[in-house]
Scaffold this motif. Structure first.
Motif, PDB file in Angstrom:
ATOM      1  N   LYS A  75      15.379  54.065 -19.745  1.00 49.65           N
ATOM      2  CA  LYS A  75      16.158  55.249 -20.122  1.00 49.65           C
ATOM      3  C   LYS A  75      15.945  55.538 -21.611  1.00 49.65           C
ATOM      4  O   LYS A  75      16.019  54.624 -22.439  1.00 49.65           O
ATOM      5  N   VAL A  76      15.669  56.800 -21.904  1.00 50.59           N
ATOM      6  CA  VAL A  76      15.369  57.182 -23.286  1.00 50.59           C
ATOM      7  C   VAL A  76      16.657  57.554 -24.017  1.00 50.59           C
ATOM      8  O   VAL A  76      17.538  58.199 -23.437  1.00 50.59           O
ATOM      9  N   ASP A  77      16.766  57.130 -25.290  1.00 48.78           N
ATOM     10  CA  ASP A  77      17.959  57.488 -26.079  1.00 48.78           C
ATOM     11  C   ASP A  77      17.870  58.922 -26.594  1.00 48.78           C
ATOM     12  O   ASP A  77      16.777  59.431 -26.837  1.00 48.78           O
ATOM     13  N   LEU A  78      19.042  59.491 -26.800  1.00 44.02           N
ATOM     14  CA  LEU A  78      19.081  60.891 -27.256  1.00 44.02           C
ATOM     15  C   LEU A  78      19.066  60.994 -28.776  1.00 44.02           C
ATOM     16  O   LEU A  78      19.349  60.011 -29.471  1.00 44.02           O
ATOM     17  N   ASN A  79      18.784  62.192 -29.214  1.00 45.57           N
ATOM     18  CA  ASN A  79      18.921  62.531 -30.624  1.00 45.57           C
ATOM     19  C   ASN A  79      20.399  62.348 -31.023  1.00 45.57           C
ATOM     20  O   ASN A  79      21.286  62.920 -30.380  1.00 45.57           O
ATOM     21  N   LEU A 133      22.683  65.454 -31.415  1.00 48.73           N
ATOM     22  CA  LEU A 133      22.754  66.426 -30.317  1.00 48.73           C
ATOM     23  C   LEU A 133      24.195  66.868 -30.011  1.00 48.73           C
ATOM     24  O   LEU A 133      24.429  68.046 -29.742  1.00 48.73           O
ATOM     25  N   PHE A 134      25.138  65.932 -30.106  1.00 45.68           N
ATOM     26  CA  PHE A 134      26.528  66.285 -29.793  1.00 45.68           C
ATOM     27  C   PHE A 134      27.071  67.301 -30.803  1.00 45.68           C
ATOM     28  O   PHE A 134      27.786  68.242 -30.420  1.00 45.68           O
TER      29      PHE A 134
END
Lengths: 186, 95
Positions: free
Chosen positions: B19-23, B26-27
């Motif tokens: 699973k790739v982590d998000l920026n 982004l939130f």
């Protein structure tokens, strides 16, 4: 925007954002597009959370929103590409809109990179439902029951879709097999 | 390696996908977009309000036009009757 709804969306985001982003990545094959659609998904969740009925779990509901948003995004991008193709007839200086042809998924193991590029190319050619089912099953790792719940279909229909998706992928991969062999020799 | 085996390997290439982590920002981007959307939503409310006022004005105008038309039709009727009567009086042929 009040603080209550703000903290609600933060909770939902912390719980489900990784799942949403990875599903978008599996669909769209572009980090930028996946980020954009992830934002759209949570904006939709924020505005529609009052419409959410507890008929299904929140996770299933968010999965459905994500799938629909991804399909809408692909449709819009195709429309844009068609328009740019039309313009390119009149204007030769047109730039290519679609960029993610050889997509390298950041989560794929190094030894599988080359193979996964071919697989993602073949997935792009699948029909809508087969594509969705294959991504949910093989990339997201969901079982058939969970997929059936998300797509509101029977388990046998999901099994059938996975089978057909695999058959179609085999056909399209066998066409590209010579290209892959050439790369292996190099 | 046979063709079938290679194709099977390609199909299984996503097996141990991570699973790739998000920026991490982004939130914040989402919160900003929600806020902007709310502002836009207010302005769309104003647009609908002005549009409904415009429609109401057209409706009022139509009612006034129809009423004026009815009144003028009534007037025309009376004048035509008057003309007919006067014609009969003045130019009737007697045998």
């Amino acid at each position: 925007m009040n603080s209550q709804s703000n903290s609600n969306i933060e909770l939902i985001y912390n719980e489900h954002s990784k799942m949403v982003y990875n599903l978008c990545l599996g669909y769209l094959h572009s980090i930028e597009d996946a980020e954009e659609v992830t934002q759209d998904v949570f904006i939709k969740v924020y505005h529609s959370i009052s419409e959410f009925k507890n008929k299904s779990s929140l996770k299933t509901w968010i999965y459905r929103i994500t799938i629909n948003k991804c399909l809408d995004f692909i449709k819009a991008k195709k429309r844009l590409k068609r328009m740019s193709d039309m313009i390119s007839i009149f204007n030769s200086k047109n730039e290519l809109i679609h960029s993610g042809k050889n997509f390298e998924h950041p989560g794929i193991l190094l030894e599988n990179k080359e193979k996964s590029i071919l697989l993602f190319k073949a997935i792009e050619l699948l029909p809508k439902y087969q594509k969705t089912v294959f991504i949910l099953s093989k990339i997201e790792g969901l079982n058939n029951k969970e997929i059936a719940e998300i797509l509101e279909k029977s388990i046998s229909a999901v099994e059938n879709l996975i089978h057909r998706a695999k058959d179609n992928l085999k056909i399209s991969l066998s066409i590209n097999f010579i290209e892959y062999q050439k790369k292996e020799i190099k | 390696m046979s063709k079938e085996n290679t194709i099977e390997e390609i199909l299984e290439s996503t097996k141990d996908i991570k699973k790739v982590d998000l920026n991490p920002y982004l939130f914040n981007k989402i919160l900003l977009k929600i806020k902007l959307n709310k502002d836009i939503f207010l302005s769309t409310k104003l647009i609908w309000l002005s549009f409904s006022i415009y429609i109401l004005l057209i409706f009022c105008n139509l009612i006034i036009i129809i009423k004026i038309d009815k009144i003028s039709n009534k007037n025309e009727d009376t004048t035509s009757k008057y003309n007919l009567i006067s014609y009969n009086i003045n130019y009737q042929i007697y045998y």
